[in-house]
Enzyme design. Structure first.
Site, short mmCIF file in Angstrom:
data_model
loop_
_atom_site.label_atom_id
_atom_site.label_comp_id
_atom_site.label_asym_id
_atom_site.label_seq_id
_atom_site.Cartn_x
_atom_site.Cartn_y
_atom_site.Cartn_z
N GLY A 11 0.80 -1.21 0.00
CA GLY A 11 0.00 0.00 0.00
C GLY A 11 0.84 1.26 0.00
CB ALA A 12 4.22 1.85 -1.10
CB SER A 13 -0.12 4.06 -4.34
OG SER A 13 -1.28 3.73 -3.61
CB SER A 129 -5.74 1.30 13.97
OG SER A 129 -6.54 2.36 14.48
CE1 TYR A 142 -8.72 0.34 9.50
CE2 TYR A 142 -8.87 1.40 11.65
CZ TYR A 142 -8.18 1.16 10.49
OH TYR A 142 -6.95 1.72 10.29
CE LYS A 146 -5.55 -1.45 10.23
NZ LYS A 146 -4.41 -1.74 9.31
CB ILE A 175 -2.51 9.39 10.47
CG1 ILE A 175 -2.05 8.47 11.59
CG2 ILE A 175 -1.34 9.79 9.58
CD1 ILE A 175 -1.03 9.05 12.52
#
Length: 266
Positions: A11-13, A129, A142, A146, A175
């Site tokens: 997920g580095a985009s 998270s 979610y 996590k 974030i």
């Protein structure tokens, strides 16, 4: 310059993944970043080589692991952020979320651990998270995903430690990455939970808009990666040192009330 090693960041985009990939390049690693469609990455981090990865597809996970080769650092970051009352979450959405956030990351880790173990060095970082430690209403799916990824990391740490491999979890708080715009939501127009859900969502989005930048999380990931003995958990953002101290001191019910109130819930 000889690379410090090879890192793979999923997920580095954008967001945290892009910041982590850039930080590892600066530290001298050869870095592979992943995207479902590398050709669509509009702002690639300098020095990062992009590989295709769909965490819902076993063949794609295996192909990515093969293309990356010998990986010294794996950062499992890719995933989906999801909201909705438990009562209204579609099962297909839950299954997709767990495939993306948990099972895909676990499978990729399984494929890369043998090489790390054989070389007697390696680091696996799960991007979790703080909600896994401080659950929030209407984010149950979610939170559960996590918590699950942290559970895998915590339990497996002892298995691989004798082989020089460290597994740790980094838990970011609020974030500012624009994730509010990409979050999937499941709540009916006539839901009995709608008013409270909207209250929670407005506070959540406001907290994220005021959150720390992704580079702060990236710095924590680098610290966890390069620690001789990485801790089980690193938390960053949302006044993490204070709130984790309160979590140890106060009853669980009191902490849950604090989290709810921070998000406009009573």
């Amino acid at each position: 310059m000889t690379p410090r090693g090879t890192a793979l960041v999923t997920g580095a985009s954008s967001g945290i993944g892009a910041a982590v990939a850039a930080a590892l390049v600066e530290r001298g690693y050869r870095v592979y970043g992943t995207s479902r469609d590398p050709a669509s990455v509009t702002d690639p981090a300098p020095g990062v080589e992009y590989l295709a990865l769909d965490l819902t597809d076993d063949a794609s996970i295996e192909a990515c692991a093969a293309a990356a080769g010998a990986v010294d650092v794996l950062v499992n970051n890719a995933g989906e952020s999801q909201n909705g009352p438990l009562e209204e979450l579609p099962m297909e959405a839950l299954e997709r979320l767990f495939r993306l956030n948990v099972l895909g990351a676990v499978r990729l880790t399984q494929l890369l651990l043998p090489g790390m173990r054989a070389r007697r060095r390696g680091r696996v970082v799960m991007i979790g998270s703080m909600l896994a430690s401080f659950p929030l209403a209407y984010r149950s799916s979610y939170v559960a995903s996590k918590a699950a990824i942290k559970g895998f990391a915590n339990a497996a740490r002892r298995e691989v430690a004798p082989y020089g491999v460290g597994i740790t979890t980094v838990e970011p708080g609020s974030i500012n990455t624009g994730i509010s715009e990409r979050r999937t939501q499941y709540v009916a127009d006539d839901s009995p939970y709608l008013a409270e859900y909207r209250t929670m969502l407005a506070a959540l989005n406001a907290n994220e808009a005021k959150g720390i930048p992704a580079r702060r999380v990236a710095a924590t990931v680098v610290r966890a990666t390069e620690a001789a003995r990485p801790r089980p958990l690193y938390a960053v953002g949302s006044n993490a040192p204070v709130v984790f101290a309160l979590r140890r001191l106060l009853p669980r019910s009191a902490v849950e009330r604090m989290v709810a109130r921070r998000h406009g819930l009573r």
